[in-house]
Design a protein around this motif. Structure first.
Motif, PDB file in Angstrom:
ATOM      1  N   VAL A  58      -8.155   4.998  -1.680  1.00 46.15           N
ATOM      2  CA  VAL A  58      -8.367   3.783  -1.422  1.00 46.15           C
ATOM      3  C   VAL A  58      -7.268   3.044  -0.966  1.00 46.15           C
ATOM      4  O   VAL A  58      -7.555   2.010   0.063  1.00 46.15           O
ATOM      5  CB  VAL A  58      -9.033   3.070  -2.603  1.00 46.15           C
TER       6      VAL A  58
ATOM      7  N   TRP B   9       0.691  -1.117   0.004  1.00 43.42           N
ATOM      8  CA  TRP B   9      -0.116  -0.019   0.087  1.00 43.42           C
ATOM      9  C   TRP B   9       0.828   1.481   0.038  1.00 43.42           C
ATOM     10  O   TRP B   9       0.676   1.971  -0.874  1.00 43.42           O
ATOM     11  CB  TRP B   9      -1.009  -0.041   1.266  1.00 43.42           C
TER      12      TRP B   9
ATOM     13  N   ARG C 191      -7.395  -1.503   6.562  1.00 43.57           N
ATOM     14  CA  ARG C 191      -8.154  -2.861   6.515  1.00 43.57           C
ATOM     15  C   ARG C 191      -7.339  -3.920   6.920  1.00 43.57           C
ATOM     16  O   ARG C 191      -7.659  -4.893   7.472  1.00 43.57           O
ATOM     17  CB  ARG C 191      -9.096  -2.824   5.392  1.00 43.57           C
TER      18      ARG C 191
ATOM     19  N   ALA D 234      -8.568  -4.417  -1.508  1.00 33.73           N
ATOM     20  CA  ALA D 234      -8.850  -4.098  -0.060  1.00 33.73           C
ATOM     21  C   ALA D 234      -9.608  -4.862   0.761  1.00 33.73           C
ATOM     22  O   ALA D 234      -9.313  -5.335   1.900  1.00 33.73           O
ATOM     23  CB  ALA D 234      -9.356  -2.601   0.182  1.00 33.73           C
ATOM     24  N   LYS D 235     -10.840  -5.316   0.097  1.00 38.80           N
ATOM     25  CA  LYS D 235     -11.669  -6.428   0.636  1.00 38.80           C
ATOM     26  C   LYS D 235     -11.200  -7.612   0.737  1.00 38.80           C
ATOM     27  O   LYS D 235     -11.829  -8.614   1.220  1.00 38.80           O
ATOM     28  CB  LYS D 235     -13.190  -6.477  -0.100  1.00 38.80           C
TER      29      LYS D 235
ATOM     30  N   LEU E  66     -10.795   2.048  -9.698  1.00 37.60           N
ATOM     31  CA  LEU E  66     -11.458   2.298  -8.353  1.00 37.60           C
ATOM     32  C   LEU E  66     -11.895   1.091  -7.843  1.00 37.60           C
ATOM     33  O   LEU E  66     -11.796   0.497  -6.585  1.00 37.60           O
ATOM     34  CB  LEU E  66     -12.663   3.224  -8.580  1.00 37.60           C
ATOM     35  N   LEU E  67     -12.636   0.129  -8.600  1.00 38.16           N
ATOM     36  CA  LEU E  67     -13.484  -1.113  -8.493  1.00 38.16           C
ATOM     37  C   LEU E  67     -12.485  -2.052  -7.966  1.00 38.16           C
ATOM     38  O   LEU E  67     -12.594  -2.984  -6.908  1.00 38.16           O
ATOM     39  CB  LEU E  67     -14.446  -1.643  -9.355  1.00 38.16           C
TER      40      LEU E  67
ATOM     41  N   TYR F  69      -7.396   3.296   2.960  1.00 39.38           N
ATOM     42  CA  TYR F  69      -8.588   2.330   3.243  1.00 39.38           C
ATOM     43  C   TYR F  69      -8.102   1.046   3.319  1.00 39.38           C
ATOM     44  O   TYR F  69      -8.343   0.353   4.262  1.00 39.38           O
ATOM     45  CB  TYR F  69      -9.774   2.452   2.304  1.00 39.38           C
ATOM     46  N   GLY F  70      -7.505   0.358   2.332  1.00 46.76           N
ATOM     47  CA  GLY F  70      -7.035  -0.903   2.218  1.00 46.76           C
ATOM     48  C   GLY F  70      -5.818  -1.254   3.266  1.00 46.76           C
ATOM     49  O   GLY F  70      -5.856  -2.328   3.627  1.00 46.76           O
TER      50      GLY F  70
ATOM     51  N   THR G  77      -9.090  -1.457  -7.117  1.00 46.75           N
ATOM     52  CA  THR G  77      -8.412  -1.034  -5.693  1.00 46.75           C
ATOM     53  C   THR G  77      -9.442  -1.568  -4.525  1.00 46.75           C
ATOM     54  O   THR G  77      -8.585  -2.201  -3.291  1.00 46.75           O
ATOM     55  CB  THR G  77      -8.030   0.062  -5.736  1.00 46.75           C
ATOM     56  N   TYR G  78     -10.652  -1.317  -4.903  1.00 43.42           N
ATOM     57  CA  TYR G  78     -11.450  -1.556  -3.537  1.00 43.42           C
ATOM     58  C   TYR G  78     -11.628  -3.027  -3.432  1.00 43.42           C
ATOM     59  O   TYR G  78     -11.486  -3.419  -2.098  1.00 43.42           O
ATOM     60  CB  TYR G  78     -12.966  -1.043  -4.115  1.00 43.42           C
TER      61      TYR G  78
END
Length: 228
Positions: free
Chosen positions: A86, A46, A93, A160-161, A153-154, A89-90, A156-157
């Protein structure tokens, strides 16, 4: 200040009057390192990625930071800002995960609802943002620039998930992003995206195998040289 001036002006000549922007090359090297760390599920992926995003942000804003003839790709520039947000955020997380190993996350498949949301978000998001990017003066074809922005965007999200599917979103981004970058003259990024296309497929199978092992299920056949 002298270092910053050198960094923003440095070029790598490749002949016939063509050149590579040093910041573009360095940004993509950091991006590649981050992708490798992501495949191995390492926390350092990250912050390394953020460093690359900051460099590429200055590249894709075109004439604002470079020569007047440099193409401005608002989708590419905007996604660097999105990447940073993001990534924070990742990073947080993954730090909160307790996997019982040196890996920061255990890969798993997204739910059917989440998958549908990714597909709808990719298509609808690209359609809605295309006229906006066109009004702002982004490089044609604008839909391609928008597609790479939304897909990034999707993806990278999804990383993170911890969703295995996020690698396939990167493949969809690369298919459109490579010809766009070549046409805009960003050759270093185009070549790197081409390499990413292969790398993301490897990453997909690596995460798939890890996910299968975590549930005691056999993974699909894959090249023996791939190791998580």
């Amino acid at each position: 200040m002298d270092f910053l001036r050198w960094l923003f002006e440095a070029r790598i000549e490749i002949g016939n009057g063509d050149y590579l922007i040093l910041r573009e090359v360095l940004g993509n090297v950091f991006g590649l390192a981050s992708a490798l760390g992501g495949m191995r599920r390492k926390m350092w992926a990250w912050p390394v990625g953020i460093a690359g995003n900051l460099l590429l942000l200055t590249v894709f804003f075109g004439s604002l930071f470079g020569a007047a003839t440099t193409a401005t790709l608002l989708g590419q520039a905007g996604r660097q800002i999105m990447f940073i947000a993001v990534a924070v955020y990742g990073w947080r997380r993954w730090r909160g995960n307790d996997t019982g190993s040196d890996a920061a996350v255990v890969p798993h498949w997204a739910s059917s609802r989440a998958r549908a949301g990714l597909v709808v978000g990719m298509v609808v998001g690209s359609a809605l943002l295309t006229p906006v990017f066109r009004l702002l003066g982004s490089y044609e074809p604008v839909w391609a620039d928008t597609w790479t922005f939304v897909g990034s965007l999707l993806a990278t999200y999804g990383m993170a998930k911890g969703w295995v599917e996020f690698w396939l979103i990167w493949v969809a981004v690369d298919v459109v992003g490579v010809p766009l970058l070549f046409s805009a003259g960003y050759y270093a990024s185009a070549v790197m995206y081409l390499f990413y296309g292969i790398f993301t497929l490897i990453g997909f199978f690596v995460w798939w195998r890890v996910e299968s092992r975590s549930h005691g299920q056999p993974a699909v056949a894959e090249p023996e040289r791939i190791r998580a």
